[in-house]
Design a protein around this motif. Structure first.
Motif, PDB file in Angstrom:
ATOM      1  N   ALA A   1      -8.466  -6.985  -8.481  1.00 57.26           N
ATOM      2  CA  ALA A   1      -9.907  -7.238  -8.482  1.00 57.26           C
ATOM      3  C   ALA A   1     -10.128  -8.713  -8.750  1.00 57.26           C
ATOM      4  O   ALA A   1      -9.407  -9.342  -9.535  1.00 57.26           O
ATOM      5  CB  ALA A   1     -10.619  -6.395  -9.531  1.00 57.26           C
TER       6      ALA A   1
ATOM      7  N   GLY B   1      -8.856   1.219 -11.259  1.00 58.53           N
ATOM      8  CA  GLY B   1      -9.172  -0.135 -10.842  1.00 58.53           C
ATOM      9  C   GLY B   1      -9.260  -1.115 -11.998  1.00 58.53           C
ATOM     10  O   GLY B   1      -9.344  -0.730 -13.161  1.00 58.53           O
TER      11      GLY B   1
ATOM     12  N   GLU C   1     -11.572  -3.853 -11.910  1.00 54.34           N
ATOM     13  CA  GLU C   1     -12.758  -4.701 -11.741  1.00 54.34           C
ATOM     14  C   GLU C   1     -13.435  -5.032 -13.069  1.00 54.34           C
ATOM     15  O   GLU C   1     -13.970  -6.133 -13.251  1.00 54.34           O
ATOM     16  CB  GLU C   1     -13.754  -4.114 -10.739  1.00 54.34           C
TER      17      GLU C   1
ATOM     18  N   VAL D   1     -18.316  -8.851  -8.815  1.00 56.90           N
ATOM     19  CA  VAL D   1     -17.005  -8.548  -8.243  1.00 56.90           C
ATOM     20  C   VAL D   1     -17.061  -8.986  -6.787  1.00 56.90           C
ATOM     21  O   VAL D   1     -17.927  -8.547  -6.034  1.00 56.90           O
ATOM     22  CB  VAL D   1     -16.675  -7.040  -8.339  1.00 56.90           C
TER      23      VAL D   1
ATOM     24  N   LYS E   1     -12.167  -6.105  -4.341  1.00 53.76           N
ATOM     25  CA  LYS E   1     -11.422  -5.045  -5.021  1.00 53.76           C
ATOM     26  C   LYS E   1     -10.446  -4.475  -3.989  1.00 53.76           C
ATOM     27  O   LYS E   1     -10.843  -4.072  -2.899  1.00 53.76           O
ATOM     28  CB  LYS E   1     -12.399  -3.971  -5.508  1.00 53.76           C
TER      29      LYS E   1
END
Length: 154
Positions: free
Chosen positions: A26, A106, A108, A147, A150
């Protein structure tokens, strides 16, 4: 019912135990707006607290690694890489944080925490230069944190 709310209406961490371990990346970015004099002081390494950008890299990296301690429902992760880079403009600095991890969830949030803490560290280090005669910060602001990418390799 939302997947992160249990039958009693309480928030809970999402169960990722059945997900496959894959490379996850990310990248988050954000800006801090500063006076031109402050930007010059940073470039010329004339800030009383020390080297602003080097300190911000360390602070942002540490923050990314501690995300689960700061955001209650984030999973604790064994991050494999954190990088923080800066682009300096006439009236702002852009920070970019990239986080890598091999696992089930993830990263992020880790990238967002990293970039915001790097920007907050810049602010802390230059606040004596940025304050006006009343001790206020009429120009300084952190903005456009987001962000930007990703990646989940399959």
């Amino acid at each position: 019912m939302f997947s992160h709310i249990d039958s009693e209406g309480k928030a809970r961490m999402v169960d990722v135990s059945k997900k496959d371990d894959v490379l996850r990346v990310a990248r988050a970015e954000g800006y801090i707006l500063l006076r031109k004099e402050t930007i010059r002081a940073i470039i010329e390494n004339r800030v009383a607290k020390g080297n602003v950008l080097n300190t911000a890299v360390v602070a942002g990296t540490l923050a990314a690694k501690k995300t689960s301690e700061l955001i209650p429902l984030c999973h604790p992760l064994q991050i494999t890489s954190v990088s923080i880079d800066f682009e300096i403009y006439e009236d702002r600095i852009k920070a970019v944080c990239e986080v890598k991890y091999v696992g089930k969830t993830g990263v992020e949030m880790e990238a967002l925490v990293g970039v915001t803490n790097a920007l907050l560290t810049v602010w802390d280090m230059v606040k004596s230069i940025e304050k006006d005669e009343n001790g206020q910060y009429p120009f300084t602001r952190i903005t456009d944190v987001r962000v930007v990418e990703k990646i989940k390799e399959k």
